[in-house]
Design an enzyme around this catalytic site. Sequence first.
Site, PDB file in Angstrom:
ATOM      1  N   SER A 151      35.467 -13.868  -8.181  1.00  0.00           N
ATOM      2  CA  SER A 151      35.665 -12.567  -8.831  1.00  0.00           C
ATOM      3  C   SER A 151      35.023 -12.531 -10.215  1.00  0.00           C
ATOM      4  CB  SER A 151      37.153 -12.238  -8.923  1.00  0.00           C
ATOM      5  OG  SER A 151      37.852 -13.204  -9.692  1.00  0.00           O
ATOM      6  N   TYR A 152      35.106 -13.624 -10.953  1.00  0.00           N
ATOM      7  CA  TYR A 152      34.522 -13.702 -12.294  1.00  0.00           C
ATOM      8  C   TYR A 152      32.995 -13.650 -12.206  1.00  0.00           C
ATOM      9  CZ  TYR A 152      33.658 -15.574 -17.019  1.00  0.00           C
ATOM     10  OH  TYR A 152      33.235 -15.774 -18.317  1.00  0.00           O
ATOM     11  N   ALA A 153      32.427 -14.440 -11.287  1.00  0.00           N
ATOM     12  CA  ALA A 153      30.975 -14.459 -11.129  1.00  0.00           C
ATOM     13  C   ALA A 153      30.449 -13.086 -10.744  1.00  0.00           C
ATOM     14  CB  ALA A 153      30.579 -15.497 -10.073  1.00  0.00           C
ATOM     15  N   ALA A 154      31.162 -12.411  -9.843  1.00  0.00           N
ATOM     16  CA  ALA A 154      30.731 -11.085  -9.407  1.00  0.00           C
ATOM     17  C   ALA A 154      30.730 -10.097 -10.565  1.00  0.00           C
ATOM     18  CB  ALA A 154      31.644 -10.597  -8.283  1.00  0.00           C
ATOM     19  N   LYS A 156      30.542 -10.759 -13.790  1.00  0.00           N
ATOM     20  CA  LYS A 156      29.524 -11.116 -14.784  1.00  0.00           C
ATOM     21  C   LYS A 156      28.125 -10.723 -14.326  1.00  0.00           C
ATOM     22  CE  LYS A 156      31.799 -12.850 -18.241  1.00  0.00           C
ATOM     23  NZ  LYS A 156      31.897 -12.028 -19.482  1.00  0.00           N
TER      24      LYS A 156
END
Length: 249
Positions: A151-154, A156
């Site tokens: 979720s964080y990578a998406a 960012k």
Amino acid sequence: MRLQGKVGIVTGSASGIGRGIALAMAKEGAHIAIVDVNEEKGKDTLAQVNPYTEGMLFIKDISVKENVDEIVAAVVKKFGKLDILVNNAHVSRQAPFMETTQEMFNLSFGTGFYPTFHFMQAAYPELKKTQGKVINFASGAGLDGQVTQTSYAAAKEAIRAISRVAANEWGPDGITVNLISPIALTPGVEQWRESAPQLYDAMIQKIPLRRLGDPEQDIGQVAVFLASRESDYITGQTIMVDGGSIKLR
């Protein structure tokens, strides 16, 4: 005093990288609006900023768009303009890909992506007047596809995408939009270092410069550069401030 008389908003600036950027910019002469949900730490950051310049403090939930609009309006009302927007705030939870939930996506996009988008929209009319600077945040989690960071990578990478679009659309207005992808010794990382020293040391060995960045001296100074006229011919770029961990091509 490269930012003398400039006015900036820094989200998530009660501690960590946000605080480092707020202090670095204040020491270069910028008036800084500190935006966070942690009142105690926000007041501490304001106390550190005020010896150098005049600051403001907003204890607001920026996942609420109306709060974003109010912050921008209040800053412009007090200082008469806006030159710098730093979208640093972001909250997320880690989980393996198959255990990532809709709620995790809602948290990551709600605290990181959407506030960045809404602040950019709210600030654009003022940044157009000042030929201002937007500094957003990317992450190696998205660039490298780090495990447990779905979720964080998406979020960012979504921030990187809209930053490039804005850089193209706003370039004729003299507004630059760039991103920093940092690795820094934040309070959270310090706690992790104490609880898992072997994992911490293993991570350091993967960084060519063999250390984590200092929020003010390393990350903050790059933010000052991107907020200054020295970076006027740079836009749409992701600047890796990670000790050489990721080398973009």
